[in-house]
Design a protein around this motif. Structure first.
Motif, PDB file in Angstrom:
ATOM      1  N   GLU A  99      -1.771  25.733  -9.654  1.00  0.00           N
ATOM      2  CA  GLU A  99      -1.948  25.556  -8.253  1.00  0.00           C
ATOM      3  C   GLU A  99       0.315  24.708  -8.066  1.00  0.00           C
ATOM      4  N   GLY A 100       0.623  24.393  -8.741  1.00  0.00           N
ATOM      5  CA  GLY A 100       2.232  23.479  -8.666  1.00  0.00           C
ATOM      6  C   GLY A 100       2.156  22.258  -8.973  1.00  0.00           C
ATOM      7  N   VAL A 101       3.353  21.746  -8.727  1.00  0.00           N
ATOM      8  CA  VAL A 101       3.407  19.940  -9.176  1.00  0.00           C
ATOM      9  C   VAL A 101       3.450  19.569  -7.512  1.00  0.00           C
ATOM     10  N   ARG A 102       3.352  20.624  -6.507  1.00  0.00           N
ATOM     11  CA  ARG A 102       2.991  19.114  -5.078  1.00  0.00           C
ATOM     12  C   ARG A 102       1.311  19.214  -5.205  1.00  0.00           C
ATOM     13  N   ALA A 103       0.541  19.859  -5.586  1.00  0.00           N
ATOM     14  CA  ALA A 103      -1.016  19.611  -5.857  1.00  0.00           C
ATOM     15  C   ALA A 103      -1.223  18.582  -6.078  1.00  0.00           C
ATOM     16  N   LEU A 104      -0.521  18.064  -6.985  1.00  0.00           N
ATOM     17  CA  LEU A 104      -0.988  16.480  -7.611  1.00  0.00           C
ATOM     18  C   LEU A 104      -0.867  15.662  -6.696  1.00  0.00           C
ATOM     19  N   TRP A 105      -0.006  15.892  -5.611  1.00  0.00           N
ATOM     20  CA  TRP A 105       0.181  14.934  -4.565  1.00  0.00           C
ATOM     21  C   TRP A 105      -1.086  15.469  -3.028  1.00  0.00           C
ATOM     22  N   PHE A 152      -4.469  10.184   2.572  1.00  0.00           N
ATOM     23  CA  PHE A 152      -4.058   8.822   1.354  1.00  0.00           C
ATOM     24  C   PHE A 152      -2.862   7.016   1.668  1.00  0.00           C
ATOM     25  N   ALA A 153      -1.813   7.545   2.343  1.00  0.00           N
ATOM     26  CA  ALA A 153      -1.149   6.526   1.826  1.00  0.00           C
ATOM     27  C   ALA A 153      -1.191   6.149   3.434  1.00  0.00           C
ATOM     28  N   THR A 154      -1.140   6.264   4.504  1.00  0.00           N
ATOM     29  CA  THR A 154      -1.513   5.888   5.796  1.00  0.00           C
ATOM     30  C   THR A 154      -3.082   5.057   5.433  1.00  0.00           C
ATOM     31  N   HIS A 155      -3.988   5.601   4.980  1.00  0.00           N
ATOM     32  CA  HIS A 155      -4.837   5.295   4.999  1.00  0.00           C
ATOM     33  C   HIS A 155      -4.789   3.417   3.922  1.00  0.00           C
ATOM     34  N   LEU A 156      -3.969   3.773   3.136  1.00  0.00           N
ATOM     35  CA  LEU A 156      -3.977   2.440   2.203  1.00  0.00           C
ATOM     36  C   LEU A 156      -2.688   1.465   2.345  1.00  0.00           C
ATOM     37  N   THR A 157      -1.975   1.871   3.697  1.00  0.00           N
ATOM     38  CA  THR A 157      -1.501   1.392   4.877  1.00  0.00           C
ATOM     39  C   THR A 157      -2.567   0.103   5.684  1.00  0.00           C
ATOM     40  N   LEU A 158      -2.815   1.169   5.873  1.00  0.00           N
ATOM     41  CA  LEU A 158      -4.200  -0.108   7.054  1.00  0.00           C
ATOM     42  C   LEU A 158      -4.757  -0.206   6.740  1.00  0.00           C
ATOM     43  N   LYS A 159      -5.016   0.365   5.025  1.00  0.00           N
ATOM     44  CA  LYS A 159      -6.526  -0.292   4.349  1.00  0.00           C
ATOM     45  C   LYS A 159      -6.334  -2.018   4.166  1.00  0.00           C
ATOM     46  N   TYR A 160      -5.040  -1.655   3.726  1.00  0.00           N
ATOM     47  CA  TYR A 160      -4.251  -3.525   2.679  1.00  0.00           C
ATOM     48  C   TYR A 160      -4.434  -4.052   4.346  1.00  0.00           C
ATOM     49  N   ALA A 161      -3.201  -3.537   5.079  1.00  0.00           N
ATOM     50  CA  ALA A 161      -2.930  -4.426   6.334  1.00  0.00           C
ATOM     51  C   ALA A 161      -4.858  -4.762   6.950  1.00  0.00           C
ATOM     52  N   LEU A 162      -6.002  -4.328   6.754  1.00  0.00           N
ATOM     53  CA  LEU A 162      -7.229  -5.378   8.019  1.00  0.00           C
ATOM     54  C   LEU A 162      -7.738  -6.167   6.584  1.00  0.00           C
ATOM     55  N   GLY A 177       0.703  -1.030   0.374  1.00  0.00           N
ATOM     56  CA  GLY A 177      -0.307   0.315   0.072  1.00  0.00           C
ATOM     57  C   GLY A 177       0.710   1.503   0.453  1.00  0.00           C
ATOM     58  N   VAL A 178       2.297   1.320   1.082  1.00  0.00           N
ATOM     59  CA  VAL A 178       2.174   2.527   1.051  1.00  0.00           C
ATOM     60  C   VAL A 178       3.541   2.660  -0.215  1.00  0.00           C
ATOM     61  N   MET A 179       3.982   1.676  -1.312  1.00  0.00           N
ATOM     62  CA  MET A 179       4.169   2.218  -2.731  1.00  0.00           C
ATOM     63  C   MET A 179       3.703   2.073  -3.940  1.00  0.00           C
ATOM     64  N   GLU A 180       2.004   1.944  -3.105  1.00  0.00           N
ATOM     65  CA  GLU A 180       0.621   1.903  -4.173  1.00  0.00           C
ATOM     66  C   GLU A 180       0.931   3.620  -4.343  1.00  0.00           C
ATOM     67  N   ALA A 181       0.460   4.220  -2.448  1.00  0.00           N
ATOM     68  CA  ALA A 181       0.336   5.492  -2.954  1.00  0.00           C
ATOM     69  C   ALA A 181       1.650   6.549  -3.255  1.00  0.00           C
ATOM     70  N   CYS A 182       2.742   6.335  -3.054  1.00  0.00           N
ATOM     71  CA  CYS A 182       3.073   7.735  -3.711  1.00  0.00           C
ATOM     72  C   CYS A 182       3.469   7.493  -5.206  1.00  0.00           C
ATOM     73  N   CYS A 183       3.026   6.478  -5.813  1.00  0.00           N
ATOM     74  CA  CYS A 183       3.524   5.890  -7.126  1.00  0.00           C
ATOM     75  C   CYS A 183       1.934   6.780  -8.140  1.00  0.00           C
ATOM     76  N   LEU A 184       1.142   6.792  -7.308  1.00  0.00           N
ATOM     77  CA  LEU A 184      -0.071   6.788  -8.037  1.00  0.00           C
ATOM     78  C   LEU A 184      -1.225   7.635  -7.423  1.00  0.00           C
ATOM     79  N   GLN A 185      -1.125   8.585  -6.495  1.00  0.00           N
ATOM     80  CA  GLN A 185      -1.671   9.842  -5.653  1.00  0.00           C
ATOM     81  C   GLN A 185      -1.893  11.019  -6.868  1.00  0.00           C
ATOM     82  N   PRO A 186      -1.396  11.125  -8.205  1.00  0.00           N
ATOM     83  CA  PRO A 186      -1.473  12.353  -8.636  1.00  0.00           C
ATOM     84  C   PRO A 186      -2.532  11.435  -9.128  1.00  0.00           C
ATOM     85  N   ILE A 187      -3.332  10.393  -9.590  1.00  0.00           N
ATOM     86  CA  ILE A 187      -3.589  10.167 -11.596  1.00  0.00           C
ATOM     87  C   ILE A 187      -5.518  10.273  -9.834  1.00  0.00           C
ATOM     88  N   ASP A 188      -5.236   9.954  -8.561  1.00  0.00           N
ATOM     89  CA  ASP A 188      -6.142  10.061  -7.993  1.00  0.00           C
ATOM     90  C   ASP A 188      -6.683  11.585  -7.712  1.00  0.00           C
TER      91      ASP A 188
END
Length: 315
Positions: free
Chosen positions: A72-78, A84-94, A33-44
């Motif tokens: 808004e700048g490139v950081r806005a895409l994250w 999101f990363a915390t939620h994915l980590t907990l979500k996938y663990a659960l 989940g951590v890896m997924e969040a870092c890679c795909l946050q802009p699409i979300d």
């Protein structure tokens, strides 16, 4: 004597299959989940903006992404990455852990095998649990952060994840963090029922891999199976995802709510914007979820595979 030794050496087809402990699947899922969040946050972020765009500001995925970057700048895409990363980590663990526990209830007590019906029910139950415990409150915070437009922190209502959660609780009560819970439960339950069943089927069909057989897939094999398993959910659950986003985005401090609930939201969107509006953001979902499942399973299967190589001998 030799005949007896040969019989003893034959594998017992009906022997109980080894199982992976739920905690190991939970750890594997959280790392994926951590890896997924870092890679795909802009699409979300783009998906959320498209789903909330009732005025036609964005012309499509590329235009939306470019507009966010320019204004808004490139950081806005994250935006919303931390929740999101915390939620994915907990979500996938659960998700992974609870699915393993639920599957144990459907497994044959003698052989340890599980039917496809058992996989579907286990996946649905895991999806419902993750939706209520983890997904809904984290997505409410994430969506409130993502819908904000602007560069100046002072001009934004929500200054960050913790401030956002506190503001929602203060203005809307604790249940404000569970806005849109019903469509989230339907979306996640259906998604996970399909995903777990499909992942196991693709592993067996493409790579002759069965859980507990001691075999370890290559990362690219896991990613192909995960990608294919992740494609069905967005097509089936598009309306639930759009309604979830709309319900989570509306704030109760602005007076009467436009959408009264899941059914009312579906009817209102259909009446005002047409049937296809219920699948708004489908393309970015298809750009995010299947690749996300590919990344997650590519990591998770390696962690689970390490356990299998260590503790489960090949058949």
């Amino acid at each position: 004597m030799k005949m007896k030794e040969q019989e003893e050496q034959k594998p017992n087809e009906n022997r109980k299959k080894p199982t992976i402990p739920p905690y190991m699947k939970a750890v594997a899922g959280s790392l994926g989940g951590v890896m997924e969040a870092c890679c795909l946050q802009p699409i979300d972020v783009i998906k959320t903006r498209l789903q909330l765009d009732t005025a036609g500001q964005y012309k499509g995925i590329i235009h939306c992404g470019v507009t966010i970057y320019r204004t808004e700048g490139v950081r806005a895409l994250w935006k919303g990455l931390t929740p999101f990363a915390t939620h994915l980590t907990l979500k996938y663990a659960l998700r992974m852990g609870s699915n393993a526990v639920l599957q144990s209830a459907f497994k044959d007590s003698e052989t340890g095998t599980i039917s496809n019906h058992g996989r579907v029910f286990s996946g649905f139950g895991a999806g419902v649990l993750e939706a209520l415990v983890v997904v809904t409150p984290f997505e409410v915070v994430k969506i409130r952060l993502q819908q904000q437009k602007g560069l100046s922190l002072e001009s934004l209502k929500y200054k960050g994840p913790i401030h956002c959660a506190r503001t929602i609780i203060r203005e809307e009560g604790l249940l404000g963090l569970w806005s849109g819970a019903a469509p989230t439960v339907m979306r996640n339950g259906t998604n996970q029922a399909a995903m777990f069943t499909a992942k196991n089927s693709f592993d067996g069909l493409l790579w002759k891999k069965q859980e507990g057989d001691g075999k370890v897939l290559q990362p690219w094999q896991s990613m192909i199976s995960g990608f294919l398993a992740g494609t069905a959910g967005p097509l089936c659950t598009g309306p639930f995802d759009v309604v979830k986003t709309r319900l989570m985005a509306q704030s109760r401090d602005k007076g009467e709510l436009k959408y009264k609930g899941m059914v009312h939201a579906i009817r209102t969107i259909y009446a005002e914007e047409g049937l296809l509006a219920l699948w708004k953001g489908l393309l970015p979902r298809l750009m995010r979820i299947p690749p996300g499942q590919a990344i997650m399973w590519g990591v998770a299967d390696q962690v689970i595979g390490l356990y299998e190589r260590t503790y489960i001998p090949p058949e």
